[in-house]
Structures are given as structure tokens and as C-alpha cells.
Design a protein around this motif. Structure first.
Motif, short mmCIF file in Angstrom:
data_model
loop_
_atom_site.label_atom_id
_atom_site.label_comp_id
_atom_site.label_asym_id
_atom_site.label_seq_id
_atom_site.Cartn_x
_atom_site.Cartn_y
_atom_site.Cartn_z
N LYS A 189 37.61 42.46 30.93
CA LYS A 189 37.97 41.39 31.87
C LYS A 189 38.25 41.92 33.27
CE LYS A 189 40.16 38.84 28.08
NZ LYS A 189 41.45 38.31 27.55
N CYS A 190 38.07 43.20 33.49
CA CYS A 190 38.39 43.81 34.78
C CYS A 190 37.50 43.23 35.88
CB CYS A 190 38.22 45.31 34.71
SG CYS A 190 38.58 46.17 36.25
N ASP A 191 38.12 42.84 37.00
CA ASP A 191 37.36 42.21 38.09
C ASP A 191 37.14 43.13 39.29
OD1 ASP A 191 39.91 42.33 39.13
OD2 ASP A 191 40.07 40.20 39.62
N LEU A 192 37.37 44.43 39.14
CA LEU A 192 37.11 45.35 40.24
C LEU A 192 35.62 45.43 40.51
CD1 LEU A 192 39.48 48.37 39.52
CD2 LEU A 192 39.93 46.29 40.82
N LYS A 193 35.26 45.49 41.78
CA LYS A 193 33.86 45.55 42.19
C LYS A 193 33.49 47.01 42.44
CE LYS A 193 34.18 40.92 44.23
NZ LYS A 193 35.54 40.71 43.68
N LEU A 201 43.46 53.83 52.79
CA LEU A 201 42.86 55.16 52.73
C LEU A 201 41.39 55.08 52.33
CD1 LEU A 201 43.61 58.20 53.01
CD2 LEU A 201 44.13 58.19 50.56
N GLY A 202 41.02 54.02 51.62
CA GLY A 202 39.61 53.80 51.30
C GLY A 202 39.27 53.76 49.83
N PHE A 203 40.25 53.86 48.95
CA PHE A 203 39.94 53.77 47.52
C PHE A 203 39.34 52.39 47.21
CE2 PHE A 203 42.82 57.40 47.03
CZ PHE A 203 42.10 58.15 46.09
N THR A 204 38.33 52.40 46.37
CA THR A 204 37.62 51.16 46.02
C THR A 204 38.47 50.25 45.17
OG1 THR A 204 35.66 52.60 45.89
CG2 THR A 204 35.41 50.31 45.18
N GLY A 205 39.25 50.82 44.27
CA GLY A 205 40.04 50.02 43.36
C GLY A 205 41.17 50.83 42.74
N ILE A 206 42.17 50.12 42.21
CA ILE A 206 43.32 50.74 41.57
C ILE A 206 43.55 50.05 40.22
CG2 ILE A 206 45.80 51.19 41.74
CD1 ILE A 206 45.48 50.96 44.80
N ILE A 207 43.68 50.86 39.16
CA ILE A 207 44.00 50.34 37.84
C ILE A 207 45.42 50.74 37.51
CG2 ILE A 207 43.47 50.46 35.37
CD1 ILE A 207 40.80 51.38 37.90
N ILE A 208 46.25 49.76 37.19
CA ILE A 208 47.66 50.01 36.90
C ILE A 208 47.96 49.62 35.46
CG2 ILE A 208 50.02 49.32 37.41
CD1 ILE A 208 49.24 49.13 40.34
N PHE A 209 48.39 50.59 34.67
CA PHE A 209 48.88 50.34 33.32
C PHE A 209 50.34 49.92 33.44
CE2 PHE A 209 45.11 52.72 32.56
CZ PHE A 209 44.70 52.45 31.26
N ASN A 210 50.61 48.66 33.13
CA ASN A 210 51.90 48.05 33.39
C ASN A 210 52.87 48.32 32.23
OD1 ASN A 210 54.05 46.46 34.08
ND2 ASN A 210 52.97 44.52 33.92
N LEU A 223 34.66 55.57 33.15
CA LEU A 223 33.85 56.76 33.32
C LEU A 223 32.45 56.47 33.84
CD1 LEU A 223 33.88 59.85 32.86
CD2 LEU A 223 33.09 59.42 30.54
N SER A 224 31.85 55.39 33.38
CA SER A 224 30.48 55.07 33.76
C SER A 224 30.40 54.07 34.92
CB SER A 224 29.73 54.49 32.55
OG SER A 224 30.35 53.28 32.13
N LYS A 225 31.54 53.77 35.52
CA LYS A 225 31.58 52.70 36.52
C LYS A 225 31.91 53.18 37.93
CE LYS A 225 32.97 49.15 33.17
NZ LYS A 225 32.81 49.99 31.97
N CYS A 226 32.14 54.50 38.11
CA CYS A 226 32.52 55.00 39.43
C CYS A 226 32.20 56.49 39.52
CB CYS A 226 34.01 54.75 39.68
SG CYS A 226 35.10 55.58 38.51
N GLU A 227 32.45 57.06 40.71
CA GLU A 227 32.18 58.48 40.93
C GLU A 227 33.42 59.34 40.79
OE1 GLU A 227 30.82 61.45 44.58
OE2 GLU A 227 30.17 59.37 44.61
N LYS A 228 34.53 58.90 41.38
CA LYS A 228 35.76 59.69 41.38
C LYS A 228 36.92 58.87 40.81
CE LYS A 228 34.75 63.62 43.80
NZ LYS A 228 33.28 63.65 43.81
N ILE A 229 37.81 59.56 40.05
CA ILE A 229 39.00 58.92 39.50
C ILE A 229 40.20 59.80 39.85
CG2 ILE A 229 40.17 58.07 37.44
CD1 ILE A 229 37.47 57.76 36.09
N ALA A 230 41.10 59.28 40.66
CA ALA A 230 42.31 60.01 41.06
C ALA A 230 43.43 59.72 40.08
CB ALA A 230 42.72 59.62 42.48
N LEU A 231 44.13 60.78 39.66
CA LEU A 231 45.19 60.66 38.67
C LEU A 231 46.54 60.83 39.36
CD1 LEU A 231 43.55 62.84 35.86
CD2 LEU A 231 43.29 60.39 36.28
N ILE A 232 46.88 59.88 40.23
CA ILE A 232 48.14 59.98 40.95
C ILE A 232 49.09 58.85 40.54
CG2 ILE A 232 47.07 61.14 42.91
CD1 ILE A 232 47.28 58.48 44.45
#
Length: 313
Positions: free
Chosen positions: A86-90, A119-128, A189-198
Motif C-alpha cells: 500500500k506504499c504510496d511513495l513515488k 536535502l533531496g531524499f526521494t522518500g522516507i519510510i518510518i516504522f512506527n 530493494l528493487s524500488k530505489c538506488e540508495k537506502i540510508a539507515l539513519i
């Protein structure tokens, strides 16, 4: 005594496989699923993590039996959920995202979100993980609502997934954080190039003011690890209300690293055991890019020898 924790509310489905992550305190030697579903279990080599791989999409399992010698645990009535569908990130092949877990950070979350989007990140996923208490001793916090409501202000840019799990008894809270890393990275993993773990108390700074996507163009196909300093505030009782970058102006210890994964370097269903390093990393110097931990009030005490910065905002 053996304990098992199943993360069945955040399952993955990809290439005709259902993936259920789990943790244990005593490793089991076998498991069985009822009904008799074709599956395999994969253990992490150096952490108490595992996943069950099922060769079809299923929504319900009658029971799973975990066995270690005479010790047996049976989990019953297991409903499987697939929230990432259901993720709506583009996102696209050049996207750069952040995946993180938050625990009741309403006093500072919106500032952190807007900083990273700018800063330019395309999207942010937050585990609530709001239902668990903060370990940071913030006695002066402004309550600005819940994590989900804050994330909902940024439709298409920030996506929140319910993650109200607690660690197995006597385990550290970061075991839950680690599972969130496994799940978040493999879900995208298959939906983007870089994943920041901050984390949401951490800020990346690029001295030449580059947009993060433009910065990554110089590092195609490379996982990057960035070095860090702690930043703190001068007082021990500042009110925290999305003003971290106004308060945390004093440089503390040279401490920690954080990793930005390149998805081409991650194996399918890889266990991401640490946000601090990766086998494929390129370690960058602080003059190129730096990462700051903002520890507020009593968590990190100011002293008069600290150097003041004035460039994060």
C-alpha cells in the motif's frame, strides 16, 4: 525456556514468495506449519534473527510449531499482513530513501522530515513504534501528536508502517530496530538506488551544499559509510519542539558511523545486521559528507571546550 517473536504484521511478498521475519532467544532446531505449507527457514549467521520463506502468498496460518529438543512453542491463529503493497511513495531506479524506526518522536520528527526532504531524499519510510517508551531522557518535550498523523502531512514523500512490537524479554530494544532494517531494506530493494539507515535524531550534512541525489551521482554502484560527531545543546532543560537545529550547536565526540546502502550491493533477502557498516562500503571523509547525532539535554552534557557550529540549517 525458548521464546519466539514473529513479525507477521509486516510480511513481504516478492517473486511468488511470502516472507515472515522472526527472532528467538534460544535457537530452534525445526519448525512445522499447519496446514502443511511448503517452506524453508533461513537463520541469520550472527544474530538471533530468521525468516520463513513460503512459496505462495498466504494470509493465514493455523499454527507454527517451533522445536528445540523437549522444548516446544506453538504459535496459533497467525494472520499475515503485507503493508508495503500500500506504499504510496513515488520511486524509481535513481531514488534515494531513508528507512528508520521511530518511538514517540513528535517533539522533533517534523523538523527531521523537512530537513531530509529539503536535502533531496526521494522518500522516507518510518516504522512506527510509538507504543514503546523513549530511552532518551527528554523531560522537556512538546507533544505534537502521533507519528502517523505527522507522516500523513507528507503524502507521497513519507510513508508510515505500524510496527508496535516489543523485544523478547531481557533483549535490548535495538533488536526490534534491527528487524526493521531487515524488513525495510528488503521491502524497497528493487524500488530505489540508495537506502540510508539513519535515525530521527541524526542529520546528514554535505559541506558543498549538494542535493543528496546529485551527490550520489558521483558514487554509482557504491555503498557509502559516513563518519559522525555528536551535537548537543548548551542547557539541560531546553524545550524540544522541532527546534533541534537551533539548539544542538556544540560539537561533541567523534563517534559512530552510518551507512547508505547501494541496492546493487545487497543480496536478495540479505540480513542487514548493522546500520553502521557494510561489507561493500566506501568510507568517506568528513570533508566530503558528515553525519551528526543530535543528543539533547541530559543525554549528552555540554562543556565549555566544545566548538560551536552554525551551518546545519
Amino acid at each position: 525456556m525458548m521464546n519466539i517473536l514473529l513479525f507477521n504484521e509486516v510480511c513481504l511478498y516478492d517473486t511468488n514468495k511470502t516472507i515472515i521475519y522472526g527472532q528467538y532467544d534460544v535457537r530452534f532446531t525445526s519448525l512445522s506449519l499447519n496446514p502443511n505449507i511448503k517452506h524453508k527457514c533461513v537463520f541469520c549467521e550472527n544474530r538471533n534473527d530468521f525468516y520463513i520463506e513460503i512459496y505462495e502468498k498466504i494470509l493465514y496460518i493455523n499454527d507454527i510449531t517451533f522445536v528445540n529438543g523437549d522444548n516446544k512453542i506453538i504459535k496459533t491463529d497467525i494472520f499475515l499482513s503485507f503493508p508495503f503493497e500500500k506504499c504510496d511513495l513515488k520511486l524509481n531506479d535513481n531514488s534515494a530513501i531513508i528507512t528508520t524506526m521511530c518511538k514517540d518522536y513528535s517533539s522533533r520528527l517534523e523538523e527531521w522530515i523537512t530537513y531530509n526532504l529539503k536535502l533531496g531524499f526521494t522518500g522516507i519510510i518510518i516504522f512506527n513504534n510509538d507504543d514503546n517508551n523513549l530511552i532518551e531522557p527528554l523531560n522537556y518535550r512538546k507533544n505534537n501528536g502521533n507519528t502517523k498523523d505527522i507522516c500523513n502531512k507528507y503524502k507521497g514523500k513519507v510513508w508510515c508502517v505500524k510496527f508496535n512490537y516489543k523485544p523478547i524479554k531481557n533483549e535490548h530494544w535495538n533488536t526490534i530496530q534491527r528487524i526493521a532494517l531487515h524488513i525495510g531494506v528488503n521491502a524497497f530493494l528493487s524500488k530505489c538506488e540508495k537506502i540510508a539507515l539513519i535515525d530521527a535524531d541524526e542529520f546528514i550534512y554535505i559541506p558543498n551544499k549538494s542535493n543528496i541525489i546529485d551527490f550520489f551521482k558521483n558514487y554509482k554502484g557504491q555503498t557509502l559509510t559516513i563518519q559522525s560527531n555528536i551535537l548537543t545543546n548548551k542547557s539541560n532543560n531546553d524545550i524540544i519542539d522541532n527546534n533541534i537545529l537551533d539548539l544542538c550547536l556544540y560539537i561533541g565526540e567523534d563517534k559512530y558511523t552510518k551507512t547508505i546502502l547501494d541496492t546493487s550491493k545487497i543480496e536478495t533477502l540479505e540480513f542487514v545486521v548493522s546500520p553502521h557498516d557494510h561489507r561493500s562500503q566506501l568510507l568517506l571523509n568528513k570533508e566530503t559528507i558528515i553525519h551528526y547525532h543530535c543528543w539533547v539535554n541530559e543525554r549528552y552534557i555540554y562543556n565549555e571546550n566544545m566548538i560551536k557550529i552554525e551551518y546545519l540549517k
